[in-house]
Design a protein around this motif. Structure first.
Motif, PDB file in Angstrom:
ATOM      1  N   ALA A  27      19.207 -14.104 -35.951  1.00  0.00           N
ATOM      2  CA  ALA A  27      19.173 -12.672 -35.678  1.00  0.00           C
ATOM      3  C   ALA A  27      20.591 -12.208 -35.379  1.00  0.00           C
ATOM      4  CB  ALA A  27      18.268 -12.369 -34.487  1.00  0.00           C
ATOM      5  N   ALA A  28      20.896 -11.002 -35.797  1.00  0.00           N
ATOM      6  CA  ALA A  28      22.192 -10.402 -35.511  1.00  0.00           C
ATOM      7  C   ALA A  28      21.970  -8.927 -35.254  1.00  0.00           C
ATOM      8  CB  ALA A  28      23.152 -10.609 -36.683  1.00  0.00           C
ATOM      9  N   GLY A  29      22.792  -8.359 -34.406  1.00  0.00           N
ATOM     10  CA  GLY A  29      22.635  -6.949 -34.117  1.00  0.00           C
ATOM     11  C   GLY A  29      23.693  -6.439 -33.172  1.00  0.00           C
ATOM     12  N   ARG A  30      23.413  -5.261 -32.650  1.00  0.00           N
ATOM     13  CA  ARG A  30      24.296  -4.592 -31.705  1.00  0.00           C
ATOM     14  C   ARG A  30      23.500  -4.388 -30.425  1.00  0.00           C
ATOM     15  NH1 ARG A  30      26.090   0.241 -29.768  1.00  0.00           N
ATOM     16  NH2 ARG A  30      28.331   0.577 -29.856  1.00  0.00           N
ATOM     17  N   PHE A  31      24.109  -4.719 -29.306  1.00  0.00           N
ATOM     18  CA  PHE A  31      23.452  -4.513 -28.022  1.00  0.00           C
ATOM     19  C   PHE A  31      23.288  -3.023 -27.745  1.00  0.00           C
ATOM     20  CE2 PHE A  31      25.504  -8.685 -27.146  1.00  0.00           C
ATOM     21  CZ  PHE A  31      24.376  -9.402 -26.821  1.00  0.00           C
ATOM     22  N   THR A  32      22.216  -2.682 -27.053  1.00  0.00           N
ATOM     23  CA  THR A  32      22.012  -1.302 -26.623  1.00  0.00           C
ATOM     24  C   THR A  32      22.282  -1.146 -25.130  1.00  0.00           C
ATOM     25  OG1 THR A  32      19.656  -1.757 -26.314  1.00  0.00           O
ATOM     26  CG2 THR A  32      20.324  -0.804 -28.433  1.00  0.00           C
ATOM     27  N   LEU A  48      14.049 -14.203 -30.549  1.00  0.00           N
ATOM     28  CA  LEU A  48      14.049 -15.083 -31.719  1.00  0.00           C
ATOM     29  C   LEU A  48      13.033 -16.209 -31.544  1.00  0.00           C
ATOM     30  CD1 LEU A  48      15.489 -15.250 -34.454  1.00  0.00           C
ATOM     31  CD2 LEU A  48      17.170 -16.762 -33.372  1.00  0.00           C
ATOM     32  N   LEU A  49      12.916 -16.732 -30.328  1.00  0.00           N
ATOM     33  CA  LEU A  49      11.899 -17.750 -30.044  1.00  0.00           C
ATOM     34  C   LEU A  49      10.496 -17.181 -30.252  1.00  0.00           C
ATOM     35  CD1 LEU A  49      13.503 -19.356 -26.896  1.00  0.00           C
ATOM     36  CD2 LEU A  49      12.934 -20.585 -29.014  1.00  0.00           C
ATOM     37  N   ALA A  50      10.277 -15.950 -29.844  1.00  0.00           N
ATOM     38  CA  ALA A  50       8.977 -15.309 -30.040  1.00  0.00           C
ATOM     39  C   ALA A  50       8.684 -15.126 -31.527  1.00  0.00           C
ATOM     40  CB  ALA A  50       8.936 -13.958 -29.319  1.00  0.00           C
ATOM     41  N   GLU A  51       9.715 -14.786 -32.303  1.00  0.00           N
ATOM     42  CA  GLU A  51       9.547 -14.661 -33.757  1.00  0.00           C
ATOM     43  C   GLU A  51       9.154 -16.008 -34.359  1.00  0.00           C
ATOM     44  OE1 GLU A  51      12.469 -14.138 -37.557  1.00  0.00           O
ATOM     45  OE2 GLU A  51      12.884 -12.838 -35.848  1.00  0.00           O
ATOM     46  N   MET A  52       9.839 -17.069 -33.942  1.00  0.00           N
ATOM     47  CA  MET A  52       9.519 -18.406 -34.433  1.00  0.00           C
ATOM     48  C   MET A  52       8.082 -18.766 -34.059  1.00  0.00           C
ATOM     49  SD  MET A  52       9.061 -21.760 -33.072  1.00  0.00           S
ATOM     50  CE  MET A  52       9.794 -21.565 -31.475  1.00  0.00           C
ATOM     51  N   ALA A  53       7.701 -18.505 -32.826  1.00  0.00           N
ATOM     52  CA  ALA A  53       6.367 -18.866 -32.355  1.00  0.00           C
ATOM     53  C   ALA A  53       5.267 -18.085 -33.070  1.00  0.00           C
ATOM     54  CB  ALA A  53       6.271 -18.648 -30.849  1.00  0.00           C
ATOM     55  N   ALA A  54       5.591 -16.904 -33.556  1.00  0.00           N
ATOM     56  CA  ALA A  54       4.613 -16.094 -34.283  1.00  0.00           C
ATOM     57  C   ALA A  54       4.479 -16.526 -35.741  1.00  0.00           C
ATOM     58  CB  ALA A  54       5.007 -14.621 -34.221  1.00  0.00           C
ATOM     59  N   GLY A 136      26.063 -35.120 -24.328  1.00  0.00           N
ATOM     60  CA  GLY A 136      25.325 -35.221 -25.580  1.00  0.00           C
ATOM     61  C   GLY A 136      23.877 -34.780 -25.498  1.00  0.00           C
ATOM     62  N   ALA A 137      23.444 -34.284 -24.351  1.00  0.00           N
ATOM     63  CA  ALA A 137      22.050 -33.859 -24.179  1.00  0.00           C
ATOM     64  C   ALA A 137      21.816 -32.494 -24.819  1.00  0.00           C
ATOM     65  CB  ALA A 137      21.693 -33.785 -22.702  1.00  0.00           C
ATOM     66  N   VAL A 138      20.572 -32.239 -25.129  1.00  0.00           N
ATOM     67  CA  VAL A 138      20.163 -30.928 -25.635  1.00  0.00           C
ATOM     68  C   VAL A 138      19.166 -30.356 -24.643  1.00  0.00           C
ATOM     69  CG1 VAL A 138      19.029 -29.683 -27.513  1.00  0.00           C
ATOM     70  CG2 VAL A 138      20.518 -31.613 -28.025  1.00  0.00           C
ATOM     71  N   ASN A 139      19.437 -29.152 -24.184  1.00  0.00           N
ATOM     72  CA  ASN A 139      18.535 -28.449 -23.271  1.00  0.00           C
ATOM     73  C   ASN A 139      17.542 -27.666 -24.120  1.00  0.00           C
ATOM     74  OD1 ASN A 139      20.186 -29.238 -21.013  1.00  0.00           O
ATOM     75  ND2 ASN A 139      21.617 -27.646 -21.642  1.00  0.00           N
ATOM     76  N   GLY A 140      16.390 -28.248 -24.373  1.00  0.00           N
ATOM     77  CA  GLY A 140      15.412 -27.616 -25.241  1.00  0.00           C
ATOM     78  C   GLY A 140      14.964 -26.269 -24.727  1.00  0.00           C
ATOM     79  N   VAL A 141      14.758 -25.326 -25.643  1.00  0.00           N
ATOM     80  CA  VAL A 141      14.298 -23.990 -25.281  1.00  0.00           C
ATOM     81  C   VAL A 141      12.922 -23.686 -25.875  1.00  0.00           C
ATOM     82  CG1 VAL A 141      16.614 -23.052 -24.930  1.00  0.00           C
ATOM     83  CG2 VAL A 141      15.568 -22.926 -27.205  1.00  0.00           C
ATOM     84  N   SER A 142      12.393 -24.648 -26.638  1.00  0.00           N
ATOM     85  CA  SER A 142      11.083 -24.456 -27.255  1.00  0.00           C
ATOM     86  C   SER A 142      10.272 -25.739 -27.083  1.00  0.00           C
ATOM     87  CB  SER A 142      11.244 -24.137 -28.755  1.00  0.00           C
ATOM     88  OG  SER A 142      11.503 -25.323 -29.488  1.00  0.00           O
ATOM     89  N   LEU A 161      18.738 -20.324 -34.396  1.00  0.00           N
ATOM     90  CA  LEU A 161      17.826 -21.321 -33.828  1.00  0.00           C
ATOM     91  C   LEU A 161      17.280 -22.174 -34.970  1.00  0.00           C
ATOM     92  CD1 LEU A 161      15.724 -22.376 -31.616  1.00  0.00           C
ATOM     93  CD2 LEU A 161      14.265 -20.493 -32.423  1.00  0.00           C
ATOM     94  N   GLN A 162      17.412 -23.476 -34.836  1.00  0.00           N
ATOM     95  CA  GLN A 162      16.733 -24.380 -35.775  1.00  0.00           C
ATOM     96  C   GLN A 162      15.683 -25.134 -34.995  1.00  0.00           C
ATOM     97  OE1 GLN A 162      17.161 -28.453 -38.211  1.00  0.00           O
ATOM     98  NE2 GLN A 162      19.000 -27.212 -38.358  1.00  0.00           N
ATOM     99  N   VAL A 163      14.500 -25.235 -35.548  1.00  0.00           N
ATOM    100  CA  VAL A 163      13.424 -25.994 -34.926  1.00  0.00           C
ATOM    101  C   VAL A 163      12.947 -27.057 -35.896  1.00  0.00           C
ATOM    102  CG1 VAL A 163      12.626 -24.222 -33.315  1.00  0.00           C
ATOM    103  CG2 VAL A 163      11.729 -24.250 -35.626  1.00  0.00           C
ATOM    104  N   ALA A 164      12.494 -28.160 -35.301  1.00  0.00           N
ATOM    105  CA  ALA A 164      11.958 -29.272 -36.081  1.00  0.00           C
ATOM    106  C   ALA A 164      10.755 -29.822 -35.312  1.00  0.00           C
ATOM    107  CB  ALA A 164      13.006 -30.371 -36.262  1.00  0.00           C
ATOM    108  N   PRO A 165       9.815 -30.421 -36.013  1.00  0.00           N
ATOM    109  CA  PRO A 165       8.649 -30.963 -35.310  1.00  0.00           C
ATOM    110  C   PRO A 165       9.061 -32.083 -34.355  1.00  0.00           C
ATOM    111  CG  PRO A 165       8.670 -31.657 -37.610  1.00  0.00           C
ATOM    112  CD  PRO A 165       9.796 -30.702 -37.427  1.00  0.00           C
ATOM    113  N   ASP A 166       8.349 -32.169 -33.278  1.00  0.00           N
ATOM    114  CA  ASP A 166       8.653 -33.195 -32.272  1.00  0.00           C
ATOM    115  C   ASP A 166       7.859 -34.439 -32.557  1.00  0.00           C
ATOM    116  OD1 ASP A 166       9.419 -34.576 -30.092  1.00  0.00           O
ATOM    117  OD2 ASP A 166       8.591 -33.184 -28.635  1.00  0.00           O
TER     118      ASP A 166
END
Length: 166
Positions: A27-32, A48-54, A136-142, A161-166
């Protein structure tokens, strides 16, 4: 000097080039909001996470998933040096997290679009990732394996955001 409209159009074009069906969301845009900072950027990540989840491809694996609140998303993000932003963003868009031999995009396409996005946000842009370079850790957001790169110039933003199956 690039006009606001040209920056916005350029960032949206880069986002469209970097995104791939089901795996890479951009996603890209301009802040309001006035004086946007990390919380506003994290809020865009939440959208963006909500878009992915939908997306039907992921909805069945995490029914009822709601993105973490903004403070948790802020806590998951680590600063990324501006000179590291373009290569990191290109790798996120091109190389699968789970199967690194699988490519989502040709490297040259990802490199060009990522370089352009970083250039549009300028040398003073702030960049963030959910990867902790010190350990080297990743702080998961999904609920999935994920990777995030987000940047802003204080007026515009790009979130990938890139997601892959766990």
């Amino acid at each position: 000097m690039t006009s606001d409209g040209a920056v916005l159009a350029g960032l949206r074009a880069c986002a469209a080039e970097l995104a791939t069906p089901v795996r890479v969301y951009v996603a890209a845009g301009r802040f309001t909001e006035p004086d946007p900072d990390l919380p506003e950027l994290a809020a865009r990540l939440g959208l963006l996470l909500a878009e992915m989840a939908a997306d039907e491809a992921w909805r069945r694996f995490a029914p009822g998933y709601v993105p973490p609140p903004v403070p948790e998303l802020c806590a998951a993000l680590e600063p990324l040096e501006p000179h590291e932003a373009a290569p990191f963003l290109a790798r996120l868009a091109a190389v699968d997290l789970y199967w690194p031999t699988h490519r989502h995009l040709p490297a040259e396409v990802a490199d060009r679009a990522a370089g352009r996005a970083v250039s549009l946000l300028g040398p003073d842009g702030s960049w963030w990732t959910n990867h902790d370079a010190s350990c080297g850790a990743v702080n998961g957001v999904s609920p999935f394996v994920d990777s995030v790169v987000a940047g802003t110039d204080g007026e515009h933003y790009v979130v990938a955001l890139q997601v892959a199956p766990d």
